[in-house]
Design a protein around this motif. Structure first.
Motif, mmCIF file in Angstrom:
data_model
loop_
_atom_site.group_PDB
_atom_site.id
_atom_site.type_symbol
_atom_site.label_atom_id
_atom_site.label_comp_id
_atom_site.label_asym_id
_atom_site.label_seq_id
_atom_site.Cartn_x
_atom_site.Cartn_y
_atom_site.Cartn_z
ATOM 1 N N ASP A 8 39.495 40.531 19.275
ATOM 2 C CA ASP A 8 38.330 40.028 20.198
ATOM 3 C C ASP A 8 38.041 39.620 21.131
ATOM 4 N N GLU A 9 38.639 38.006 21.007
ATOM 5 C CA GLU A 9 38.847 37.018 21.440
ATOM 6 C C GLU A 9 39.748 37.295 23.148
ATOM 7 N N PHE A 10 40.788 37.588 22.699
ATOM 8 C CA PHE A 10 42.011 38.238 23.267
ATOM 9 C C PHE A 10 41.797 39.067 24.665
ATOM 10 N N LEU A 11 40.526 40.413 24.338
ATOM 11 C CA LEU A 11 39.825 41.407 25.096
ATOM 12 C C LEU A 11 38.955 40.056 26.151
ATOM 13 N N SER A 12 37.786 39.552 25.500
ATOM 14 C CA SER A 12 37.480 39.615 26.035
ATOM 15 C C SER A 12 37.960 37.787 27.457
ATOM 16 N N ARG A 13 38.611 37.482 27.133
ATOM 17 C CA ARG A 13 39.419 36.672 27.959
ATOM 18 C C ARG A 13 40.451 37.412 29.105
ATOM 19 N N GLU A 14 41.086 38.277 28.259
ATOM 20 C CA GLU A 14 42.103 39.568 29.034
ATOM 21 C C GLU A 14 40.837 40.136 30.015
ATOM 22 N N ALA A 15 39.881 39.918 29.804
ATOM 23 C CA ALA A 15 39.214 41.452 30.174
ATOM 24 C C ALA A 15 38.313 41.592 31.532
ATOM 25 N N LYS A 16 37.555 39.995 31.441
ATOM 26 C CA LYS A 16 38.035 39.613 32.991
ATOM 27 C C LYS A 16 38.367 39.527 34.401
ATOM 28 N N GLY A 17 39.998 39.602 34.041
ATOM 29 C CA GLY A 17 40.874 39.520 34.589
ATOM 30 C C GLY A 17 40.638 41.014 35.750
ATOM 31 N N TYR A 18 39.954 42.570 34.702
ATOM 32 C CA TYR A 18 40.524 43.627 35.400
ATOM 33 C C TYR A 18 39.476 43.942 36.601
ATOM 34 N N ARG A 19 39.906 44.568 36.914
ATOM 35 C CA ARG A 19 40.262 44.619 38.503
ATOM 36 C C ARG A 19 39.215 43.968 39.618
ATOM 37 N N ALA A 20 39.803 42.684 38.802
ATOM 38 C CA ALA A 20 38.565 41.723 39.740
ATOM 39 C C ALA A 20 38.677 41.421 41.163
ATOM 40 N N ASP A 21 40.300 41.765 40.978
ATOM 41 C CA ASP A 21 40.344 41.292 43.149
ATOM 42 C C ASP A 21 39.891 42.579 44.051
ATOM 43 N N ALA A 22 39.505 43.658 43.142
ATOM 44 C CA ALA A 22 38.857 44.705 44.454
ATOM 45 C C ALA A 22 38.302 44.417 45.614
ATOM 46 N N GLN A 23 38.429 44.873 46.261
ATOM 47 C CA GLN A 23 37.822 44.772 47.738
ATOM 48 C C GLN A 23 37.185 45.502 48.277
ATOM 49 N N PRO A 24 36.025 45.471 48.049
ATOM 50 C CA PRO A 24 34.897 46.721 48.920
ATOM 51 C C PRO A 24 35.630 47.135 50.679
ATOM 52 N N HIS A 25 35.707 48.415 50.984
ATOM 53 C CA HIS A 25 35.785 48.385 52.298
ATOM 54 C C HIS A 25 34.443 48.631 52.669
ATOM 55 N N ALA A 26 33.806 46.912 53.488
ATOM 56 C CA ALA A 26 32.123 46.991 53.708
ATOM 57 C C ALA A 26 31.306 47.526 54.615
#
Lengths: 214, 190
Positions: A8-26
């Motif tokens: 659970d701790e691993f998921l909470s820590r690592e999942a924060k980076g899931y698609r975190a750098d997705a840049q919108p075509h604003a």
């Protein structure tokens, strides 16, 4: 175990980076919705007076009907009606009427678009704007579906089918064998399917689509 | 006694007033402030860039249409977030309908996209496994583990009982654990 605290701790820590750098075509997205945003926020001159106009129209209608009833009962000896219908327009019904008008306008535009797509698929013509227009109509279809305005079940079913067809057009690949298969399926769907005839059944007449092409 | 308004909320109120008076540059400013967050949420919940764009657009159209009704009971960011979740779920439901219906008409040679390609790196494998989760599990997983919502809040947003939210999260974790079983011995997990 899925509820192991370390996992659970691993998921909470690592999942924060899931698609975190997705840049919108604003800019691209903004250009698609700018018209809708403008119509949502820019007040039209007449809308400022709408509540007063509606109230005034309601009072005027009540007066006219009241005078008419009075004259009629004075001219004849017919017993006065025991009930008088409320003539002030309810907000809900006017909203539904507006939504109906918007839906009809949207169906008109979609009919024009689908007819063009069907002709293009038959002739092999490529329209670079096709996907863009399809997605704009798809967004509007979904917004109408998401609104809580009263609609006939047939219109609901038609909107669901339109959503499907428009998504299919928007997802049509540009090249390759997949494109030819998808294009063939789509062409068959538009030629022998019921979507276009059903739109035409719902639209009040040929004039309803006049001037609605995008 | 009401607490004094913070500069941020004053600016926010001014911005909303400008938008409601029809100022398109203010509308763009509001959009630019929040589009990254809404889009990130959309792509995390859908794992599909095209669908995420559609959902983001729909969310902002709803936001601008509903801005007049924003009463300030919550922060603008929270209000936008709740509208975004609703628009994203709507888009996911649309995709579900689309997938169901196209399966009926498409030919058998159509191969769905493979999203869970084996990656040497644990983090990459985790992200691929989240991508491969079914929508109903991924939505709950993202809202709980990334957005930090409670099961009660998720239940309200997804219109499901909080127990169902817990069950979906449990299933999501189970599937992720299964996808990461090759890394069981690593200190990061064990």
């Amino acid at each position: 175990l899925p509820d192991d605290p370390k996992f659970d701790e691993f998921l909470s820590r690592e999942a924060k980076g899931y698609r975190a750098d997705a840049q919108p075509h604003a800019n691209r997205m903004w250009s698609r919705i700018e018209g809708d945003v403008r119509s949502a926020i820019v007040p039209r001159p007449w809308t400022r007076f709408t509540p007063w106009l509606m109230a005034g129209a309601g009072i005027a209608a009540a007066l006219v009907i009241g005078v008419a009833i009075g004259r009629r009962s004075a001219r004849t000896d017919v017993q006065a009606p025991t009930t008088v219908a409320s003539v002030a327009p309810a907000a809900d019904s006017s909203r539904d009427a507006l939504m109906r008008a918007l839906t009809l306008n949207h169906l008109g535009q979609t009919e024009v678009f689908l007819t063009e797509v069907r002709a293009d698929l038959t002739s092999g013509r490529r329209d670079p704007q096709r996907s863009e227009r399809s997605r704009a109509l798809l967004t509007r279809t979904r917004l109408i579906m998401a609104s809580d305005a009263a609609r006939a079940p047939a219109v609901d079913r038609l909107l669901e089918d339109l959503e499907l067809v428009l998504a299919q057009i928007a997802a049509l690949p540009d090249t390759g064998t997949r494109r030819s298969t998808d294009a063939r399926l789509l062409r068959e769907r538009l030629q022998v399917g019921t979507v276009l005839p059903r739109i035409r059944t719902i639209l009040p007449g040929p004039s309803s689509t006049a001037g609605t092409s995008e | 006694v009401n607490p004094p308004e913070s500069p941020a909320s004053v600016n926010e109120t001014e911005l909303i007033e400008r938008v409601l008076s029809g100022d398109m540059s203010a509308a763009r400013q509001l959009y630019d402030t929040h589009v990254g967050e809404v889009h990130r949420l959309a792509i995390r919940m859908t794992a599909d860039s095209m669908l995420a764009e559609d959902a983001t657009q729909e969310a902002f159209i709803r936001i601008f249409r509903g801005l007049k009704g924003f009463r300030g009971g919550s922060t603008l960011r929270t209000w936008i977030h709740s509208i975004a979740v609703s628009a994203i779920l709507n888009a996911i439901r649309g995709r579900k309908r689309w997938n169901t219906r196209t399966a009926e008409i498409e030919e058998a040679d159509h191969v769905p996209e493979q999203t869970s390609v084996a990656e040497p790196d644990l983090r990459e494998r985790l992200y691929a496994a989240i991508d491969a989760l079914p929508d109903i599990y991924r939505s709950v997983f993202v809202l709980h583990h990334i957005e930090g919502h409670t099961h009660e809040e998720i239940g309200t947003q997804l219109r499901i009982p909080s127990g169902t939210s817990k069950a979906r999260l449990f299933e999501a974790r189970k599937q992720l654990r299964r996808a990461l079983k090759d890394f069981e011995g690593e200190a990061a997990i064990a």
